[in-house]
Design a protein around this motif. Structure first.
Motif, PDB file in Angstrom:
ATOM      1  N   ILE A 100       5.386   7.164  -0.232  1.00 39.11           N
ATOM      2  CA  ILE A 100       6.212   6.024  -0.610  1.00 39.11           C
ATOM      3  C   ILE A 100       5.259   4.971  -1.147  1.00 39.11           C
ATOM      4  O   ILE A 100       4.263   4.632  -0.499  1.00 39.11           O
ATOM      5  CB  ILE A 100       6.995   5.491   0.605  1.00 39.11           C
ATOM      6  CG1 ILE A 100       7.939   6.572   1.120  1.00 39.11           C
ATOM      7  CG2 ILE A 100       7.754   4.226   0.243  1.00 39.11           C
ATOM      8  CD1 ILE A 100       8.635   6.218   2.416  1.00 39.11           C
ATOM      9  N   TYR A 101       5.551   4.459  -2.336  1.00 40.51           N
ATOM     10  CA  TYR A 101       4.653   3.500  -2.961  1.00 40.51           C
ATOM     11  C   TYR A 101       5.464   2.475  -3.758  1.00 40.51           C
ATOM     12  O   TYR A 101       6.582   2.747  -4.195  1.00 40.51           O
ATOM     13  CB  TYR A 101       3.636   4.209  -3.867  1.00 40.51           C
ATOM     14  CG  TYR A 101       4.263   5.008  -4.990  1.00 40.51           C
ATOM     15  CD1 TYR A 101       4.448   4.441  -6.253  1.00 40.51           C
ATOM     16  CD2 TYR A 101       4.674   6.320  -4.788  1.00 40.51           C
ATOM     17  CE1 TYR A 101       5.023   5.175  -7.282  1.00 40.51           C
ATOM     18  CE2 TYR A 101       5.251   7.053  -5.809  1.00 40.51           C
ATOM     19  CZ  TYR A 101       5.422   6.477  -7.045  1.00 40.51           C
ATOM     20  OH  TYR A 101       6.000   7.196  -8.057  1.00 40.51           O
ATOM     21  N   TRP A 122      10.399   0.090  -4.227  1.00 45.36           N
ATOM     22  CA  TRP A 122       9.680   1.144  -3.520  1.00 45.36           C
ATOM     23  C   TRP A 122      10.175   2.498  -3.988  1.00 45.36           C
ATOM     24  O   TRP A 122      11.369   2.715  -4.129  1.00 45.36           O
ATOM     25  CB  TRP A 122       9.836   0.985  -2.011  1.00 45.36           C
ATOM     26  CG  TRP A 122       9.036  -0.171  -1.521  1.00 45.36           C
ATOM     27  CD1 TRP A 122       9.438  -1.480  -1.464  1.00 45.36           C
ATOM     28  CD2 TRP A 122       7.681  -0.153  -1.091  1.00 45.36           C
ATOM     29  NE1 TRP A 122       8.414  -2.263  -1.001  1.00 45.36           N
ATOM     30  CE2 TRP A 122       7.320  -1.479  -0.762  1.00 45.36           C
ATOM     31  CE3 TRP A 122       6.737   0.854  -0.940  1.00 45.36           C
ATOM     32  CZ2 TRP A 122       6.047  -1.802  -0.302  1.00 45.36           C
ATOM     33  CZ3 TRP A 122       5.477   0.518  -0.477  1.00 45.36           C
ATOM     34  CH2 TRP A 122       5.142  -0.795  -0.163  1.00 45.36           C
ATOM     35  N   ILE A 123       9.245   3.400  -4.246  1.00 42.48           N
ATOM     36  CA  ILE A 123       9.522   4.721  -4.807  1.00 42.48           C
ATOM     37  C   ILE A 123       9.109   5.772  -3.787  1.00 42.48           C
ATOM     38  O   ILE A 123       8.065   5.658  -3.154  1.00 42.48           O
ATOM     39  CB  ILE A 123       8.716   4.946  -6.109  1.00 42.48           C
ATOM     40  CG1 ILE A 123       8.923   3.796  -7.105  1.00 42.48           C
ATOM     41  CG2 ILE A 123       9.033   6.297  -6.723  1.00 42.48           C
ATOM     42  CD1 ILE A 123      10.312   3.671  -7.638  1.00 42.48           C
ATOM     43  N   ILE A 124       9.923   6.823  -3.651  1.00 42.48           N
ATOM     44  CA  ILE A 124       9.539   7.957  -2.810  1.00 42.48           C
ATOM     45  C   ILE A 124       9.330   9.171  -3.704  1.00 42.48           C
ATOM     46  O   ILE A 124      10.074   9.390  -4.663  1.00 42.48           O
ATOM     47  CB  ILE A 124      10.576   8.265  -1.702  1.00 42.48           C
ATOM     48  CG1 ILE A 124      10.042   9.400  -0.815  1.00 42.48           C
ATOM     49  CG2 ILE A 124      11.937   8.592  -2.282  1.00 42.48           C
ATOM     50  CD1 ILE A 124      10.703   9.496   0.521  1.00 42.48           C
ATOM     51  N   GLN A 152       0.830  -1.199   0.000  1.00 47.80           N
ATOM     52  CA  GLN A 152       0.000   0.000   0.000  1.00 47.80           C
ATOM     53  C   GLN A 152       0.862   1.244   0.000  1.00 47.80           C
ATOM     54  O   GLN A 152       2.018   1.215   0.378  1.00 47.80           O
ATOM     55  CB  GLN A 152      -0.955   0.000   1.207  1.00 47.80           C
ATOM     56  CG  GLN A 152      -0.340   0.451   2.519  1.00 47.80           C
ATOM     57  CD  GLN A 152       0.481  -0.607   3.257  1.00 47.80           C
ATOM     58  OE1 GLN A 152       0.857  -1.625   2.700  1.00 47.80           O
ATOM     59  NE2 GLN A 152       0.787  -0.341   4.497  1.00 47.80           N
ATOM     60  N   THR A 153       0.282   2.355  -0.407  1.00 51.43           N
ATOM     61  CA  THR A 153       0.977   3.631  -0.396  1.00 51.43           C
ATOM     62  C   THR A 153       1.072   4.145   1.038  1.00 51.43           C
ATOM     63  O   THR A 153       0.110   4.080   1.787  1.00 51.43           O
ATOM     64  CB  THR A 153       0.223   4.656  -1.265  1.00 51.43           C
ATOM     65  OG1 THR A 153       0.209   4.184  -2.613  1.00 51.43           O
ATOM     66  CG2 THR A 153       0.888   6.018  -1.222  1.00 51.43           C
ATOM     67  N   ILE A 154       2.239   4.663   1.392  1.00 55.27           N
ATOM     68  CA  ILE A 154       2.476   5.222   2.723  1.00 55.27           C
ATOM     69  C   ILE A 154       2.646   6.723   2.557  1.00 55.27           C
ATOM     70  O   ILE A 154       3.481   7.169   1.776  1.00 55.27           O
ATOM     71  CB  ILE A 154       3.724   4.606   3.360  1.00 55.27           C
ATOM     72  CG1 ILE A 154       3.494   3.104   3.561  1.00 55.27           C
ATOM     73  CG2 ILE A 154       4.067   5.292   4.671  1.00 55.27           C
ATOM     74  CD1 ILE A 154       4.718   2.352   3.968  1.00 55.27           C
ATOM     75  N   THR A 155       1.836   7.494   3.272  1.00 51.77           N
ATOM     76  CA  THR A 155       1.942   8.949   3.201  1.00 51.77           C
ATOM     77  C   THR A 155       2.632   9.470   4.455  1.00 51.77           C
ATOM     78  O   THR A 155       2.451   8.931   5.545  1.00 51.77           O
ATOM     79  CB  THR A 155       0.553   9.605   3.067  1.00 51.77           C
ATOM     80  OG1 THR A 155      -0.279   9.170   4.147  1.00 51.77           O
ATOM     81  CG2 THR A 155      -0.090   9.245   1.740  1.00 51.77           C
ATOM     82  N   LEU A 156       3.428  10.515   4.268  1.00 46.20           N
ATOM     83  CA  LEU A 156       4.180  11.128   5.363  1.00 46.20           C
ATOM     84  C   LEU A 156       3.839  12.601   5.421  1.00 46.20           C
ATOM     85  O   LEU A 156       3.812  13.270   4.385  1.00 46.20           O
ATOM     86  CB  LEU A 156       5.684  10.966   5.113  1.00 46.20           C
ATOM     87  CG  LEU A 156       6.175   9.549   4.854  1.00 46.20           C
ATOM     88  CD1 LEU A 156       7.532   9.583   4.177  1.00 46.20           C
ATOM     89  CD2 LEU A 156       6.252   8.790   6.133  1.00 46.20           C
ATOM     90  N   GLY A 157       3.578  13.127   6.615  1.00 43.71           N
ATOM     91  CA  GLY A 157       3.289  14.541   6.751  1.00 43.71           C
ATOM     92  C   GLY A 157       2.649  14.867   8.081  1.00 43.71           C
ATOM     93  O   GLY A 157       2.476  13.997   8.934  1.00 43.71           O
ATOM     94  N   ARG A 158       2.297  16.128   8.243  1.00 42.75           N
ATOM     95  CA  ARG A 158       1.695  16.600   9.497  1.00 42.75           C
ATOM     96  C   ARG A 158       0.194  16.357   9.554  1.00 42.75           C
ATOM     97  O   ARG A 158      -0.411  16.446  10.615  1.00 42.75           O
ATOM     98  CB  ARG A 158       1.965  18.088   9.673  1.00 42.75           C
ATOM     99  CG  ARG A 158       3.422  18.392   9.889  1.00 42.75           C
ATOM    100  CD  ARG A 158       3.670  19.843  10.054  1.00 42.75           C
ATOM    101  NE  ARG A 158       3.237  20.258  11.387  1.00 42.75           N
ATOM    102  CZ  ARG A 158       3.491  21.440  11.898  1.00 42.75           C
ATOM    103  NH1 ARG A 158       4.144  22.333  11.195  1.00 42.75           N
ATOM    104  NH2 ARG A 158       3.081  21.745  13.097  1.00 42.75           N
TER     105      ARG A 158
END
Length: 175
Positions: free
Chosen positions: A126-127, A134-136, A100-106
């Protein structure tokens, strides 16, 4: 200038002044209390039905040597299985990589919520690609996302163990 025009201008100025005060109070409140951090895994486990889904059933039915090769890509022995926070306020946090796609942020709905002044609301994602790599991708953040000391400008494959830096937070892909 007529009395009506002067009264309308005064009321308009008063409305703009109150709007400014309300926005200032909201900014101060968000700085004092920060973003809400919720325990994501415990709620999902409670809400998840007891029956395994199709993907989980396929994972359990496959022999161990084939489990890493599912998902349509060529995932070899050195394929990462987890994302680990190595520096910052979330040090030690681990997220399992399950395609799954992983999202990073506030933002409170991010997979990893970063309580960092240098992180944007929707900072990076990151997906997995078709080959199991894996790609960022930086999502237009103000302060940038760094992969092994290089600022990202395009979606970039992540090598195993290479540090991903967002503000004061460092993250790595590991086996």
């Amino acid at each position: 200038m007529s009395e009506l025009t002067l009264t309308v201008m005064r009321l308009g100025f008063l409305a703009v002044l109150w709007l400014f005060v309300i926005v200032a109070v909201q900014v101060i409140r968000s700085d004092l209390f920060g973003t809400r951090v919720t325990q994501r895994g415990s709620r999902r486990e409670a809400a998840r039905p007891q029956q395994p889904g199709r993907q989980q059933a396929r994972q359990q039915a496959a022999p161990p040597q084939q489990r890493g090769q599912q998902g349509g890509g060529r995932r070899g022995r050195n394929a990462p299985t987890k994302l680990v926070v190595t520096e910052g306020t979330l040090t030690g946090t681990t997220v399992a990589l399950q395609g799954q796609t992983i999202t990073l942020g506030r933002a409170h709905d991010s997979t990893i919520v970063l309580d960092d002044d240098y992180a944007s609301s929707r900072h990076a994602r990151i997906y997995p690609d078709r080959d199991g790599q894996w790609i960022i991708e930086d999502l237009g953040s103000t302060n940038g996302t760094y992969l092994d000391r290089s600022r990202l400008t395009t979606p970039t494959p992540i090598p195993l163990g290479a540090p991903i830096r967002i503000g004061k937070t460092a993250i790595e892909l590991r086996k």
